[in-house]
Design a protein around this motif. Structure first.
Motif, PDB file in Angstrom:
ATOM      1  N   ALA A 261       0.830  -1.212   0.000  1.00 53.96           N
ATOM      2  CA  ALA A 261       0.000   0.000   0.000  1.00 53.96           C
ATOM      3  C   ALA A 261       0.863   1.259   0.000  1.00 53.96           C
ATOM      4  O   ALA A 261       0.526   2.241  -0.669  1.00 53.96           O
ATOM      5  CB  ALA A 261      -0.940  -0.005   1.203  1.00 53.96           C
ATOM      6  N   LYS A 262       1.985   1.241   0.731  1.00 53.03           N
ATOM      7  CA  LYS A 262       2.879   2.401   0.740  1.00 53.03           C
ATOM      8  C   LYS A 262       3.483   2.629  -0.646  1.00 53.03           C
ATOM      9  O   LYS A 262       3.653   3.764  -1.073  1.00 53.03           O
ATOM     10  CB  LYS A 262       4.006   2.206   1.775  1.00 53.03           C
ATOM     11  N   HIS A 263       3.816   1.534  -1.332  1.00 49.43           N
ATOM     12  CA  HIS A 263       4.420   1.672  -2.657  1.00 49.43           C
ATOM     13  C   HIS A 263       3.391   2.187  -3.672  1.00 49.43           C
ATOM     14  O   HIS A 263       3.675   3.107  -4.435  1.00 49.43           O
ATOM     15  CB  HIS A 263       5.004   0.342  -3.136  1.00 49.43           C
ATOM     16  N   SER A 264       2.209   1.603  -3.652  1.00 44.41           N
ATOM     17  CA  SER A 264       1.204   1.932  -4.665  1.00 44.41           C
ATOM     18  C   SER A 264       0.314   3.106  -4.278  1.00 44.41           C
ATOM     19  O   SER A 264      -0.261   3.750  -5.145  1.00 44.41           O
ATOM     20  CB  SER A 264       0.320   0.722  -4.938  1.00 44.41           C
ATOM     21  N   ARG A 265       0.164   3.358  -2.972  1.00 47.18           N
ATOM     22  CA  ARG A 265      -0.790   4.346  -2.446  1.00 47.18           C
ATOM     23  C   ARG A 265      -2.200   4.059  -2.954  1.00 47.18           C
ATOM     24  O   ARG A 265      -2.965   4.949  -3.293  1.00 47.18           O
ATOM     25  CB  ARG A 265      -0.356   5.782  -2.761  1.00 47.18           C
ATOM     26  N   CYS A 266      -2.505   2.742  -2.990  1.00 44.85           N
ATOM     27  CA  CYS A 266      -3.818   2.243  -3.403  1.00 44.85           C
ATOM     28  C   CYS A 266      -4.253   1.149  -2.433  1.00 44.85           C
ATOM     29  O   CYS A 266      -3.462   0.657  -1.640  1.00 44.85           O
ATOM     30  CB  CYS A 266      -3.737   1.594  -4.793  1.00 44.85           C
TER      31      CYS A 266
END
Length: 168
Positions: A49-54
């Motif tokens: 989630a931190k990488h994609s912000r999704c």
């Protein structure tokens, strides 16, 4: 795509440390494997989630390789980060370190690779930023990701064929 086109592996780093309590252990006085697997999925999902912000969903867990037991006298630290990406998928590497709280001795207790898919607000896969490996470990994991991807594809094909003959 959400956010930048590229992100460093370190930008998705998650570290979780817990004490091993008696209720966390099995009849061998070591950490329940299922408890550790829950910790692994938790930190890996945060890294994705931190990488994609999704929003992300777990697509697969390749394996959890238990290397040494984690005892009640230990703390357990999990470190996770995105090690490689596809279009909408992210491979997350998790390493688990057991530390004897009396002696300070640290051991690599387990490793795991999980794959997550980033989703948009309609629940559809969405493109994720490329990943930039920096450390020797990150570069090695990124360079060997293709091998793990091939194994995942083969395992999935086998699972799908198997599902066609398994009765409900």
């Amino acid at each position: 795509m959400v956010g930048r086109a590229e992100k460093k592996c370190s930008e998705s780093l998650v570290i979780k440390t817990s004490r091993v309590f008696p209720l966390d252990t099995n009849n061998h006085n070591t950490l329940f494997g299922g408890k550790l697997m829950s910790y692994i999925d938790d930190v890996a999902s945060i890294s994705a989630a931190k990488h994609s912000r999704c929003e992300v969903v777990t697509a697969s867990t390749d394996s959890v390789d238990f290397l040494v037991p984690i005892r009640q006298s230990d703390s357990v630290s999990l470190k996770s980060y995105v090690s490689s990406v596809g279009r909408s998928s992210m491979e997350v590497f998790v390493k688990v370190i057991a530390e004897d709280l009396r002696t300070g001795e640290r051991k690599l207790a387990a490793t795991s690779f999980l794959t997550f898919v980033a989703l948009d607000d309609q629940g559809k896969p969405v493109q994720v930023p490329k990943v930039i490996p920096e450390s020797d470990e990150e570069v090695m994991l990124n360079n060997t990701a293709g091998q793990r991807i091939n194994v995942r594809k083969e395992r999935r094909e086998h699972s799908e064929a198997f599902a066609n003959v398994v009765t409900l």
